[in-house]
Scaffold this motif. Sequence first.
Motif, short mmCIF file in Angstrom:
data_model
loop_
_atom_site.label_atom_id
_atom_site.label_comp_id
_atom_site.label_asym_id
_atom_site.label_seq_id
_atom_site.Cartn_x
_atom_site.Cartn_y
_atom_site.Cartn_z
N ASN A 67 7.58 -2.25 -2.31
CA ASN A 67 7.13 -2.49 -0.94
C ASN A 67 6.88 -3.97 -0.63
OD1 ASN A 67 7.21 0.15 0.15
ND2 ASN A 67 5.38 0.68 -1.00
N GLY A 68 7.29 -4.85 -1.53
CA GLY A 68 7.20 -6.27 -1.25
C GLY A 68 6.28 -7.02 -2.20
N PRO A 69 6.25 -8.34 -2.08
CA PRO A 69 5.49 -9.17 -3.02
C PRO A 69 3.99 -8.94 -3.01
CG PRO A 69 6.31 -10.48 -1.17
CD PRO A 69 6.99 -9.16 -1.10
N ASP A 70 3.45 -8.44 -1.90
CA ASP A 70 2.00 -8.21 -1.82
C ASP A 70 1.60 -6.78 -2.11
OD1 ASP A 70 1.68 -10.86 -1.16
OD2 ASP A 70 1.70 -10.50 1.00
N TYR A 102 8.07 -11.72 -8.50
CA TYR A 102 7.55 -12.65 -7.52
C TYR A 102 6.76 -13.80 -8.16
CZ TYR A 102 8.55 -8.32 -5.03
OH TYR A 102 9.15 -7.20 -4.56
N THR A 156 3.19 -4.13 -4.84
CA THR A 156 4.17 -3.64 -5.80
C THR A 156 3.85 -2.21 -6.21
OG1 THR A 156 2.90 -4.65 -7.58
CG2 THR A 156 4.74 -5.90 -6.70
N SER A 166 10.43 -6.83 2.39
CA SER A 166 9.01 -6.57 2.25
C SER A 166 8.53 -5.70 3.41
CB SER A 166 8.21 -7.88 2.24
OG SER A 166 6.82 -7.64 2.17
N ASP A 209 8.61 -4.58 9.20
CA ASP A 209 9.29 -4.87 7.95
C ASP A 209 9.89 -6.27 8.06
OD1 ASP A 209 8.76 -2.27 7.18
OD2 ASP A 209 10.77 -1.52 7.64
N SER A 215 4.52 -12.20 4.39
CA SER A 215 3.69 -12.76 3.31
C SER A 215 3.82 -14.28 3.30
CB SER A 215 4.12 -12.20 1.95
OG SER A 215 3.38 -12.80 0.91
N ASP A 241 15.25 -5.45 -3.16
CA ASP A 241 14.38 -4.47 -2.49
C ASP A 241 13.99 -3.43 -3.53
OD1 ASP A 241 13.13 -2.62 -0.91
OD2 ASP A 241 14.89 -2.06 0.26
#
Length: 249
Positions: A172-175, A186, A177, A208, A240, A212, A169
């Motif tokens: 904010n996630g793979p989509d 990723y 950054t 994330s 989330d 995704s 973590d």
Amino acid sequence: MASVPSSAPAAGPQEAPCTLDRRQGPYGEVVLRQRGGTPEGSGTPAAPAVYEIIANGCFLMDTSDGRSERLLIDAALAALPADREAPAVLIGGLGVGFSLARAAGEPRWGRIAVVEREQAVIDWHRAGPLSAVSADALADPRTETLHTELVAHLCAGAGQDTFDALCLDIDNGPDWTVTEDNNSLYSPTGLAACRDRLTPGGVLAVWSAQPSPDFEQALRNAGFSGVRTEEMPVVRGVPDVVHLARKGA
């Protein structure tokens, strides 16, 4: 300027944040802010304090909830083979400490390593307001804190120091950054490094701020099996999620 993530708190005039610390580090600016409660030297608090971490102007996380950060740890443990004794877990990102505290509060975990690249975040936990979340976890003899960049750490020890679970973590996630460097986690190379750091049957769990499907496919392309996504509803916006995948036995 990026829009506010769905997990960010709703703002209002009465909730103007107080900046507690601001640091310039090798990856940009990190800020610790407080909403509610009472900064040092003020009167009686009207509400519990909420602490926020802001990186390069982008909201990362706060202490208002923490359910999805705890899910990151719980889902990884539940996905491990039932006969796995004292599994070792690496947590990527200390953040506000919810994931680490959850892991340390679970006696089934063995070794607990947490990687954090920002010295400021480590300081806020060791001698700052975030110690209210993490003090017991950091004092746990199973816990090891590593001040380093996650992807570099994963690649440096591939095939050597392995874990039963990786719970990651770092933004904010793979989509979405927070810094460009995080994109490499990723990528096919980053996912291969994650796979190499896992024991046979080990679990990769990635937090994330939104689902995704593309990342799910990237996990399959990287050789992981049992790819699935667990959701945690939030007050507004998309849920989330935690992406889960398993290394082959």
